[in-house]
Design an enzyme around this catalytic site. Structure first.
Site, PDB file in Angstrom:
ATOM      1  N   GLY A  13      38.700  38.957  32.117  1.00 14.40           N
ATOM      2  CA  GLY A  13      39.185  38.751  33.471  1.00 14.40           C
ATOM      3  C   GLY A  13      40.654  38.374  33.494  1.00 14.40           C
TER       4      GLY A  13
ATOM      5  N   GLU B  29      44.452  34.058  57.803  1.00 14.65           N
ATOM      6  CA  GLU B  29      45.675  34.685  57.307  1.00 14.65           C
ATOM      7  C   GLU B  29      45.670  36.187  57.577  1.00 14.65           C
ATOM      8  OE1 GLU B  29      47.785  32.166  53.930  1.00 14.65           O
ATOM      9  OE2 GLU B  29      46.014  33.198  53.161  1.00 14.65           O
TER      10      GLU B  29
ATOM     11  N   ASP C 250      37.209  30.487  39.405  1.00 15.82           N
ATOM     12  CA  ASP C 250      36.113  30.473  40.373  1.00 15.82           C
ATOM     13  C   ASP C 250      34.750  30.611  39.711  1.00 15.82           C
ATOM     14  OD1 ASP C 250      38.082  30.296  42.268  1.00 15.82           O
ATOM     15  OD2 ASP C 250      37.938  32.370  42.937  1.00 15.82           O
TER      16      ASP C 250
ATOM     17  N   ALA D  46      43.314  29.077  43.854  1.00 12.10           N
ATOM     18  CA  ALA D  46      44.162  29.705  42.845  1.00 12.10           C
ATOM     19  C   ALA D  46      44.852  28.658  41.972  1.00 12.10           C
ATOM     20  CB  ALA D  46      45.188  30.607  43.516  1.00 12.10           C
TER      21      ALA D  46
END
Length: 393
Positions: free
Chosen positions: A8, A162, A290, A306
């Site tokens: 990842g 957003e 996560d 993040a």
């Protein structure tokens, strides 16, 4: 020499890779494409602020050592007994694994939601949403069906708000290019909870509502989605919303690979880790971002953000190097830099180091955070090469 594999290339995986690369420690990072994308900015790509390529960084642009290997493959499983990561194109043996496969959308069992909505899960899907909206508006220009101009966003958390802010900035331009009156557009955000943006200070939320409403959006709280059929959102109480575009932003859960591999996971599929970010099932495996079920000293889970992922990735790499060299490991004690929410390119809300901010100040802080991240990931070289295409000041 120990075989180190990172799976990842999200915020956590890239932070770990950058740390090992700087140390000159050989490793292999496996990802399903050759770039790292900035997940926290995908609403900009979906909302029309910039093309998709603005929000990606080639992994090879971060990794400078010849001993840092990138493999393009889609990971499908983990065999803990054989110490092998399984991909569609091959298998990758490891002595130590840093797992950072991130998240997938959480649909909370709402009937038809997954099948009949779009979701911002990666860069490709973000671009797909923008293209879908553009095609719907072009269809309206041809047939006059107002459903093409109705956009329903599910969820008024950070991503939903957003995205709404970006769309309210972009859609007037799109309408003008197609000779459509923006007054015909119906952009609504549907939220089951009584409030929006739970991660933002309560006294800032009225500013968000006022800003988005003045720009032409509709925020609908205490409104539960019961089912989604093709082109129709079914709400609690029997109301239906027929929309050409339905986007779900209402929740995430960990990639199911950990669950499938038999790891100890929480209800969101995150793997349990100790304070050093090692899996409770295998101390040769670090779980980050996560995907990690990590708790503070009071037993409270760290939020899936993040900045937490980036700090986890760096610490996991640090601790792995400590294991290899016989040095003590460090517990995960992250620093919270604050939360920023953009409402388009010109204003925003949030907090910086615990101080609430809004308006242009918040927007500038959000833009500045992009440069900060690029500098942390790849130093002045990367920040200099990539900041201009991502920032809009």
């Amino acid at each position: 020499m120990s075989k180190i594999v990172i799976v990842g290339a999200g915020y956590a995986g890239m932070a770990a890779a950058a740390h090992l690369d700087k140390a000159g420690t050989p490793f292999t990072i496996v990802n399903n494409h050759d770039y790292h994308y900035l997940t926290t900015l995908l609403h900009e790509a979906a909302g029309g602020r910039g093309p998709g390529e603005n929000y990606r960084v080639p992994i090879k642009e971060v990794l400078r050592q010849d001993s840092s290997q990138l493999v393009i493959d889609e990971i499908t499983g983990i065999d803990r007994e054989k110490k092998v990561v399984i991909g569609k194109s091959g298998q990758y043996e490891f002595d130590y694994l840093i797992y950072g496969m991130g998240w997938i959308s959480e649909y909370f069992g709402i009937k038809g939601l997954k099948e009949n909505s779009l979701s911002i899960t990666n860069l490709d899907t973000a671009v797909q949403i923008r293209e879908h909206i553009e095609n719907e508006f072009k269809a309206y220009a041809n047939d006059g069906d107002k459903r093409h101009l109705r956009i329903a966003l599910g969820g008024a958390g950070l991503t939903g708000i957003e995205l709404m802010g970006e769309l309210l900035e972009y859609l007037p331009e799109l309408c003008k290019s197609l000779n459509i009156s923006f007054s015909e557009v119906d952009l609504q955000c549907i939220e089951a909870m009584p409030t929006i943006l739970p991660m933002v200070a309560a006294h800032l939320r009225p500013y968000v509502i006022e800003t988005l409403t003045k720009k032409g959006g509709r925020l609908r709280t205490n409104t539960k989605i019961m089912e989604v059929t093709p082109g129709v959102v079914h709400l609690d109480g029997g109301e239906t919303v027929e929309a050409g575009t339905i986007v779900w932003t209402g929740g995430v859960r960990a990639n199911p690979l950990l669950t499938d591999a038999g790891f100890n996971v929480d209800r969101r599929g995150r793997g349990k880790v100790n304070s050093f970010l090692q899996s409770s099932d295998d101390d040769h495996i670090f779980i980050v971002g996560d995907s990690a079920w990590a708790e503070d000293e009071n037993g409270k889970p760290f939020p899936p953000t993040a900045q937490m992922a980036e700090q986890m990735g760096a610490l996991a790499a640090h601790n792995l190097l400590g294991l290899l060299s016989g040095q003590p490991m460090k517990s995960f004690k992250p620093r919270n830099w604050g939360t920023l929410c953009s409402l388009g390119s010109d204003v925003g809300v949030g907090d910086a180091f615990g101080v609430p901010i809004k308006g242009v100040t918040a927007a500038l802080a959000k833009e500045g955070s992009k440069a900060k991240y690029l500098w942390e990931l790849g130093g002045m070289r990367l920040a200099g090469n990539r900041t201009k295409q991502m920032m809009r000041i």
